[in-house]
Design a protein around this motif. Structure first.
Motif, mmCIF file in Angstrom:
data_model
loop_
_atom_site.group_PDB
_atom_site.id
_atom_site.type_symbol
_atom_site.label_atom_id
_atom_site.label_comp_id
_atom_site.label_asym_id
_atom_site.label_seq_id
_atom_site.Cartn_x
_atom_site.Cartn_y
_atom_site.Cartn_z
ATOM 1 N N VAL A 48 0.839 -1.206 0.000
ATOM 2 C CA VAL A 48 0.000 0.000 0.000
ATOM 3 C C VAL A 48 0.868 1.249 0.000
ATOM 4 N N GLN A 49 1.907 1.264 0.816
ATOM 5 C CA GLN A 49 2.801 2.426 0.861
ATOM 6 C C GLN A 49 3.523 2.615 -0.472
ATOM 7 N N GLN A 50 3.928 1.519 -1.095
ATOM 8 C CA GLN A 50 4.591 1.601 -2.394
ATOM 9 C C GLN A 50 3.658 2.202 -3.434
ATOM 10 N N HIS A 51 2.424 1.728 -3.452
ATOM 11 C CA HIS A 51 1.443 2.241 -4.421
ATOM 12 C C HIS A 51 1.141 3.707 -4.147
ATOM 13 N N GLN A 52 1.067 4.083 -2.889
ATOM 14 C CA GLN A 52 0.828 5.491 -2.551
ATOM 15 C C GLN A 52 1.944 6.373 -3.090
ATOM 16 N N MET A 53 3.177 5.891 -3.024
ATOM 17 C CA MET A 53 4.303 6.668 -3.564
ATOM 18 C C MET A 53 4.131 6.903 -5.063
ATOM 19 N N VAL A 54 3.697 5.875 -5.777
ATOM 20 C CA VAL A 54 3.500 6.012 -7.226
ATOM 21 C C VAL A 54 2.331 6.954 -7.500
ATOM 22 N N TYR A 55 1.228 6.796 -6.777
ATOM 23 C CA TYR A 55 0.072 7.681 -6.988
ATOM 24 C C TYR A 55 0.431 9.141 -6.705
ATOM 25 N N GLN A 56 1.245 9.378 -5.674
ATOM 26 C CA GLN A 56 1.699 10.743 -5.399
ATOM 27 C C GLN A 56 2.525 11.284 -6.553
ATOM 28 N N ALA A 57 3.340 10.420 -7.155
ATOM 29 C CA ALA A 57 4.165 10.830 -8.292
ATOM 30 C C ALA A 57 3.303 11.259 -9.471
ATOM 31 N N LEU A 58 2.109 10.690 -9.577
ATOM 32 C CA LEU A 58 1.216 11.005 -10.699
ATOM 33 C C LEU A 58 0.426 12.294 -10.481
ATOM 34 N N GLN A 59 0.666 12.953 -9.379
ATOM 35 C CA GLN A 59 0.183 14.315 -9.117
ATOM 36 C C GLN A 59 -1.301 14.514 -9.383
ATOM 37 N N GLY A 60 -2.117 13.605 -8.873
ATOM 38 C CA GLY A 60 -3.561 13.776 -8.980
ATOM 39 C C GLY A 60 -4.169 13.404 -10.322
ATOM 40 N N ASN A 61 -3.396 12.840 -11.228
ATOM 41 C CA ASN A 61 -3.937 12.469 -12.536
ATOM 42 C C ASN A 61 -4.745 11.173 -12.517
ATOM 43 N N MET A 62 -4.577 10.352 -11.469
ATOM 44 C CA MET A 62 -5.364 9.123 -11.372
ATOM 45 C C MET A 62 -6.845 9.481 -11.257
ATOM 46 N N GLY A 63 -7.647 8.805 -12.042
ATOM 47 C CA GLY A 63 -9.081 9.061 -12.020
ATOM 48 C C GLY A 63 -9.491 10.219 -12.911
ATOM 49 N N GLY A 64 -8.519 10.940 -13.443
ATOM 50 C CA GLY A 64 -8.799 12.042 -14.360
ATOM 51 C C GLY A 64 -8.232 11.712 -15.723
ATOM 52 N N ALA A 65 -7.086 12.316 -16.035
ATOM 53 C CA ALA A 65 -6.428 12.051 -17.322
ATOM 54 C C ALA A 65 -5.994 10.598 -17.434
ATOM 55 N N LEU A 66 -5.729 9.977 -16.293
ATOM 56 C CA LEU A 66 -5.344 8.569 -16.262
ATOM 57 C C LEU A 66 -6.466 7.793 -15.592
ATOM 58 N N HIS A 67 -7.259 7.107 -16.407
ATOM 59 C CA HIS A 67 -8.464 6.449 -15.911
ATOM 60 C C HIS A 67 -8.159 5.209 -15.082
ATOM 61 N N ALA A 68 -7.245 4.354 -15.541
ATOM 62 C CA ALA A 68 -6.971 3.107 -14.842
ATOM 63 C C ALA A 68 -5.499 2.742 -14.970
ATOM 64 N N LEU A 69 -4.933 2.279 -13.847
ATOM 65 C CA LEU A 69 -3.539 1.868 -13.830
ATOM 66 C C LEU A 69 -3.414 0.591 -13.006
ATOM 67 N N ALA A 70 -3.116 -0.514 -13.669
ATOM 68 C CA ALA A 70 -2.821 -1.766 -12.976
ATOM 69 C C ALA A 70 -1.368 -1.672 -12.547
ATOM 70 N N LEU A 71 -1.128 -1.673 -11.249
ATOM 71 C CA LEU A 71 0.195 -1.320 -10.719
ATOM 72 C C LEU A 71 0.831 -2.497 -10.010
ATOM 73 N N GLN A 72 2.082 -2.784 -10.369
ATOM 74 C CA GLN A 72 2.920 -3.747 -9.662
ATOM 75 C C GLN A 72 4.154 -3.011 -9.201
ATOM 76 N N THR A 73 4.449 -3.108 -7.915
ATOM 77 C CA THR A 73 5.629 -2.447 -7.359
ATOM 78 C C THR A 73 6.442 -3.451 -6.577
ATOM 79 N N SER A 74 7.752 -3.205 -6.527
ATOM 80 C CA SER A 74 8.636 -4.064 -5.743
ATOM 81 C C SER A 74 9.991 -3.385 -5.575
ATOM 82 N N ALA A 75 10.743 -3.891 -4.596
ATOM 83 C CA ALA A 75 12.141 -3.498 -4.447
ATOM 84 C C ALA A 75 12.952 -4.452 -5.317
ATOM 85 N N PRO A 76 14.153 -4.045 -5.739
ATOM 86 C CA PRO A 76 14.988 -4.928 -6.557
ATOM 87 C C PRO A 76 15.328 -6.208 -5.787
ATOM 88 N N LYS A 77 15.479 -7.302 -6.521
ATOM 89 C CA LYS A 77 15.820 -8.584 -5.893
ATOM 90 C C LYS A 77 17.299 -8.684 -5.610
#
Length: 77
Positions: A48-77
């Motif tokens: 959840v925290q990882q996804h929040q970081m990405v959503y913050q990076a998108l500066q409020g565009n989620m749900g507006g200019a960017l309708h849907a984003l299937a998101l996978q996040t991870s730290a390097p292996k």
């Protein structure tokens, strides 16, 4: 107006500079994307925290200019 994949990648990399970002347009309409984001800054954070970081990076565009984003996040292996 829909966002293009390059803009999404630039916004994520601007906020998370070490991120490896891969974007795919799922429907060919510029509104539905899948993104894989790998960053050392995600280490120790919940999904959840990882996804929040990405959503913050998108500066409020989620749900507006960017309708849907299937998101996978991870730290390097």
């Amino acid at each position: 107006m829909p966002m293009n994949a390059g803009d999404i990648e630039k916004m994520i990399k601007a906020a998370i500079p070490d991120a490896a970002v891969s974007i795919r347009d799922l429907a060919g309409d510029g509104d539905h994307y899948a993104a894989e984001v790998v960053s050392e800054s995600f280490r120790g954070k919940s999904r959840v925290q990882q996804h929040q970081m990405v959503y913050q990076a998108l500066q409020g565009n989620m749900g507006g200019a960017l309708h849907a984003l299937a998101l996978q996040t991870s730290a390097p292996k």
